[in-house]
Scaffold this motif. Structure first.
Motif, PDB file in Angstrom:
ATOM      1  N   PHE A 184       0.828  -1.206   0.000  1.00 32.36           N
ATOM      2  CA  PHE A 184       0.000   0.000   0.000  1.00 32.36           C
ATOM      3  C   PHE A 184       0.868   1.263   0.000  1.00 32.36           C
ATOM      4  N   VAL A 185       1.899   1.249   0.806  1.00 28.83           N
ATOM      5  CA  VAL A 185       2.790   2.422   0.877  1.00 28.83           C
ATOM      6  C   VAL A 185       3.447   2.659  -0.484  1.00 28.83           C
ATOM      7  N   CYS A 186       3.911   1.587  -1.105  1.00 26.32           N
ATOM      8  CA  CYS A 186       4.535   1.718  -2.430  1.00 26.32           C
ATOM      9  C   CYS A 186       3.535   2.247  -3.458  1.00 26.32           C
ATOM     10  N   LEU A 187       2.295   1.755  -3.410  1.00 25.92           N
ATOM     11  CA  LEU A 187       1.260   2.238  -4.325  1.00 25.92           C
ATOM     12  C   LEU A 187       0.993   3.733  -4.133  1.00 25.92           C
ATOM     13  N   VAL A 188       0.920   4.143  -2.874  1.00 25.66           N
ATOM     14  CA  VAL A 188       0.677   5.557  -2.572  1.00 25.66           C
ATOM     15  C   VAL A 188       1.822   6.417  -3.104  1.00 25.66           C
TER      16      VAL A 188
ATOM     17  N   LEU B 249       1.113   9.249  -5.881  1.00 25.49           N
ATOM     18  CA  LEU B 249       1.422  10.650  -5.590  1.00 25.49           C
ATOM     19  C   LEU B 249       2.465  11.201  -6.558  1.00 25.49           C
ATOM     20  N   SER B 250       3.461  10.403  -6.860  1.00 25.45           N
ATOM     21  CA  SER B 250       4.493  10.839  -7.818  1.00 25.45           C
ATOM     22  C   SER B 250       3.883  11.088  -9.189  1.00 25.45           C
ATOM     23  N   PHE B 251       3.015  10.178  -9.616  1.00 26.71           N
ATOM     24  CA  PHE B 251       2.358  10.336 -10.919  1.00 26.71           C
ATOM     25  C   PHE B 251       1.477  11.584 -10.943  1.00 26.71           C
ATOM     26  N   ALA B 252       0.657  11.756  -9.911  1.00 22.77           N
ATOM     27  CA  ALA B 252      -0.243  12.913  -9.855  1.00 22.77           C
ATOM     28  C   ALA B 252       0.537  14.220  -9.806  1.00 22.77           C
ATOM     29  N   ASN B 253       1.611  14.240  -9.032  1.00 18.68           N
ATOM     30  CA  ASN B 253       2.424  15.454  -8.924  1.00 18.68           C
ATOM     31  C   ASN B 253       3.108  15.783 -10.243  1.00 18.68           C
TER      32      ASN B 253
ATOM     33  N   THR C  91       0.556  22.588 -15.072  1.00 16.97           N
ATOM     34  CA  THR C  91       0.348  23.885 -14.421  1.00 16.97           C
ATOM     35  C   THR C  91       1.615  24.513 -13.867  1.00 16.97           C
ATOM     36  N   ASP C  92       2.707  23.774 -13.839  1.00 12.09           N
ATOM     37  CA  ASP C  92       3.958  24.233 -13.226  1.00 12.09           C
ATOM     38  C   ASP C  92       3.793  24.453 -11.721  1.00 12.09           C
ATOM     39  N   GLN C  93       2.799  23.796 -11.127  1.00 12.45           N
ATOM     40  CA  GLN C  93       2.579  23.873  -9.683  1.00 12.45           C
ATOM     41  C   GLN C  93       2.472  22.458  -9.130  1.00 12.45           C
ATOM     42  N   PRO C  94       3.015  22.220  -7.928  1.00 13.52           N
ATOM     43  CA  PRO C  94       2.995  20.870  -7.373  1.00 13.52           C
ATOM     44  C   PRO C  94       1.636  20.493  -6.797  1.00 13.52           C
ATOM     45  N   LEU C  95       1.477  19.233  -6.543  1.00 10.26           N
ATOM     46  CA  LEU C  95       0.276  18.719  -5.902  1.00 10.26           C
ATOM     47  C   LEU C  95       0.158  19.311  -4.495  1.00 10.26           C
ATOM     48  N   SER C  96      -1.066  19.530  -4.057  1.00  8.64           N
ATOM     49  CA  SER C  96      -1.296  20.019  -2.701  1.00  8.64           C
ATOM     50  C   SER C  96      -2.387  19.186  -2.046  1.00  8.64           C
ATOM     51  N   TYR C  97      -2.541  19.358  -0.756  1.00  7.68           N
ATOM     52  CA  TYR C  97      -3.557  18.597  -0.018  1.00  7.68           C
ATOM     53  C   TYR C  97      -4.949  18.859  -0.576  1.00  7.68           C
ATOM     54  N   ASN C  98      -5.236  20.101  -0.908  1.00  9.37           N
ATOM     55  CA  ASN C  98      -6.556  20.455  -1.428  1.00  9.37           C
ATOM     56  C   ASN C  98      -6.858  19.734  -2.747  1.00  9.37           C
ATOM     57  N   ASP C  99      -5.819  19.478  -3.535  1.00  9.51           N
ATOM     58  CA  ASP C  99      -6.011  18.745  -4.791  1.00  9.51           C
ATOM     59  C   ASP C  99      -6.567  17.347  -4.526  1.00  9.51           C
ATOM     60  N   ILE C 100      -6.182  16.773  -3.415  1.00  6.68           N
ATOM     61  CA  ILE C 100      -6.577  15.402  -3.098  1.00  6.68           C
ATOM     62  C   ILE C 100      -7.985  15.346  -2.518  1.00  6.68           C
ATOM     63  N   VAL C 101      -8.321  16.325  -1.663  1.00  6.70           N
ATOM     64  CA  VAL C 101      -9.605  16.257  -0.956  1.00  6.70           C
ATOM     65  C   VAL C 101     -10.715  17.075  -1.596  1.00  6.70           C
TER      66      VAL C 101
END
Length: 595
Positions: free
Chosen positions: A85-89, A93-97, A104-114
């Motif tokens: 599970f940790v490896c999948l996460v 996250l790496s793929f989404a970021n 967008t030239d901007q990194p993933l943020s917590y708000n993007d996830i929720v």
């Protein structure tokens, strides 16, 4: 023969037992290694001169991943599945970021996830190929479950896992130290001091740099501190729309309205007041207001002036432009969007990078038709350039005002009214200490800024003598040592002092009413209205100040302005911290997020 061998191997595997603590140790090391290749910067730990400090910082930045692994273990999930599970996460996250960075030239943020707003966008990037990968990932996890039969998990090992979780927890969630342990708590102060010492403090002004220095795992924890986008009920939506409809019909009687955020521009009766005399003798009237920030955080001051919404409320958090730029809707309710609906041209300008604080994104959503940055303003005339001091790194405000005057002339030539939002730059800190505490450099830069502003005022008056001009200092300059030595700030404000501005540390819990006093200057040909604004708005926070200006001059119809005026801006009791949390969340939601 072959069947016999296979049967023997199968029995050996089944009968082989591995202590869970050995696997926990192995998987922890493996997670740390994988994190260096994906989510956590290692910064060449081996070659670092301060090797122990580098290791501590790396473990701190990796701690959210370890905390996640041991939380799964504490829930008594199969150990191989926990690691899987940790490896999948990490992979997700790496793929989404990487996807968001490329778009967008901007990194993933917590708000993007929720945020449901972002989820509805994200699903469009899910391809058939990704779905197949997802299916095989689920099957792979299921295949690992039987392997847990070879693991011996003891009660003592479980107790040790709980102990590790308690040890890791304060570091994984260090941005929440005050919320968890209490404001002023000794352990919370220790964690925060260590975070500063180890350079694990959030770069709110530079999310890309924050991920680069602190890694994506810690970045997501840090950005989760901010509040999520507020929700709204149907009744609240209808109430907002009815108020907006009833308030939007009043006409605006001025052709030119100018808001000028004067970077770090400050004076009081005892300090720097003489520098402001050219403005005060050219028709401006000054009064005091309360900024939500000190020394930095300019965007939150601007946010309050443009929207009438408190920036340090219990509804939103952080630097709002930066943290919520993706979630904020197009045609948000602001002064610019309201005046645009009333036929005004809307123009913003800042003699700095257009991307700073993501203004290039926010201004479009706030209703500004054009935004000019430093790269759009041409070169500085030699008459000004040759007088620059070596320490003047900031762009000259002449560029800003020259661009604004051209836009005003174009707008009036087309028979259009115009609203301008101008952000100055020439007084931006830091201020070099040259045999003093920085006041010499600050005075020189401030004097130059006021000269440029006075000249702009005179030129604008030739074009439109009835123009309404509002100048506000976004915050005090970060002259910590000077303010301490000259009694602007009492010693009780600080837990630590020193020889340089950066040596000073403010005690926690200070309120804007204690550090936020700043000047506002207003100019109009209608002196009675100016006098009324000064009487009503003096010593009020920015979100009230702009509401009183709107009430007397602009009549934008913004719901936030009218709500705040009706409910608490008129109160004699001017306790900023109470006011900042009163504006209800549904007004934020409707003004900024809900379509």
């Amino acid at each position: 023969m072959s069947k016999t061998i296979l049967s023997f191997i199968h029995k050996k595997i089944i009968n082989t037992k591995i202590n869970a603590s050995v696997l926990d140790c192995f998987f922890s090391l493996l997670i740390l290694y994988i994190s260096t290749k994906t989510l956590v910067p290692s910064h060449d730990i081996i070659l670092n001169k301060n090797f122990p400090d580098a290791v501590i910082k790396f473990l701190w930045l990796s701690s959210p991943l370890l905390f996640f692994y041991f939380t799964l273990r504490a829930c008594k999930l199969p150990i191989f599945l926990c690691f899987y599970f940790v490896c999948l996460v990490i992979i997700l996250l790496s793929f989404a970021n990487n996807t968001k960075m490329s778009l967008t030239d901007q990194p993933l943020s917590y708000n993007d996830i929720v945020s449901t707003v972002n989820i509805t966008v994200a699903y469009r990037y899910i391809s058939f190929k990704l779905l197949i990968v997802g299916v095989f990932s689920v099957l792979g996890g299921m295949a690992l479950v039987p392997l847990s039969k070879i693991v011996i998990d003891t009660r003592s090992n479980y107790i040790f896992i709980i102990f590790l979780l308690l040890m890791i927890f304060p570091y994984s969630f260090s941005p929440y130290a005050e919320e968890i342990f209490g404001e002023g708590n000794g352990f919370a102060n220790f964690i925060q001091d260590q975070a500063r010492k180890r350079d694990v403090v959030y770069f709110s002004w530079d999310p890309v740099g924050n991920v680069k220095d602190h890694g994506l795992a810690m970045h997501l924890i840090q950005t989760s501190v901010r509040k999520s986008v507020p929700k709204v009920t149907d009744d609240e939506r209808n109430a907002y729309l009815n108020i907006k409809k009833n308030n939007s019909s009043q006409p605006v009687n001025y052709k030119t309205i100018v808001y000028i955020l004067c970077e770090s521009c400050w004076y009081d009766e005892s300090h720097f007041k003489d520098i402001f005399k050219p403005l005060l003798s050219n028709g401006y009237t000054g009064f005091r207001s309360i900024s939500p920030v000190y020394g930095a955080g300019t965007a939150n001051s601007e946010f309050e002036m443009l929207t009438g919404l408190p920036s340090n409320s219990n509804v939103l958090s952080g630097i709002i432009y930066q943290e919520y730029s993706d979630a904020i809707k197009d045609n948000s309710d602001s002064l610019a969007s309201s005046l645009k609906l009333k036929g005004f041209n809307t123009y913003a300008a800042h003699n700095n990078s257009k991307t700073f604080w993501r203004r290039n994104v926010i201004y479009k959503k706030f209703g500004f038709e054009q935004f000019d940055g430093f790269s759009d303003m041409g070169s500085l005339p030699q008459v000004y350039a040759r007088n620059k001091k070596p320490w003047q790194w900031q762009a000259d405000d002449y560029l800003l005002y020259n661009s604004a005057l051209q836009k005003i002339k174009e707008s009036h030539a087309d028979g259009k009214n115009i609203f301008l939002n101008l952000i100055t730059m020439s007084t931006h800190g830091p201020y070099m200490h040259i045999n003093d505490s920085g006041e010499g450099v600050y005075s020189y830069e401030l004097n130059e800024a006021i000269e440029r502003l006075t000249q702009f005022t005179k030129e604008l008056e030739k074009i439109d003598p009835d123009a309404v001009i509002v100048i506000y200092g976004d915050h005090k300059p970060a002259l910590n040592k000077y303010f301490y030595e000259n009694g602007v700030f009492p010693s009780s404000f600080f837990t630590k002092t020193g020889l340089k501005d950066e040596d000073f540390e403010f005690k926690s819990g200070l309120l804007p009413k204690e550090y936020g006093d700043v000047p506002v200057l207003i100019k109009s040909s209608d002196k009675k209205k100016v006098e009324k604004v000064v009487t009503e708005a003096k010593n009020k926070p920015f979100f009230c100040t702009t509401a009183f200006i709107d009430k007397n001059f602009i009549h934008s119809g913004l719901v936030a302005f009218n709500y705040n005026l009706e409910h608490f801006c008129k109160e004699k009791d001017n306790v900023y911290d109470k006011k900042s949390v009163i504006t209800p969340s549904w007004i934020y939601s409707m003004a900024l997020f809900e379509n």
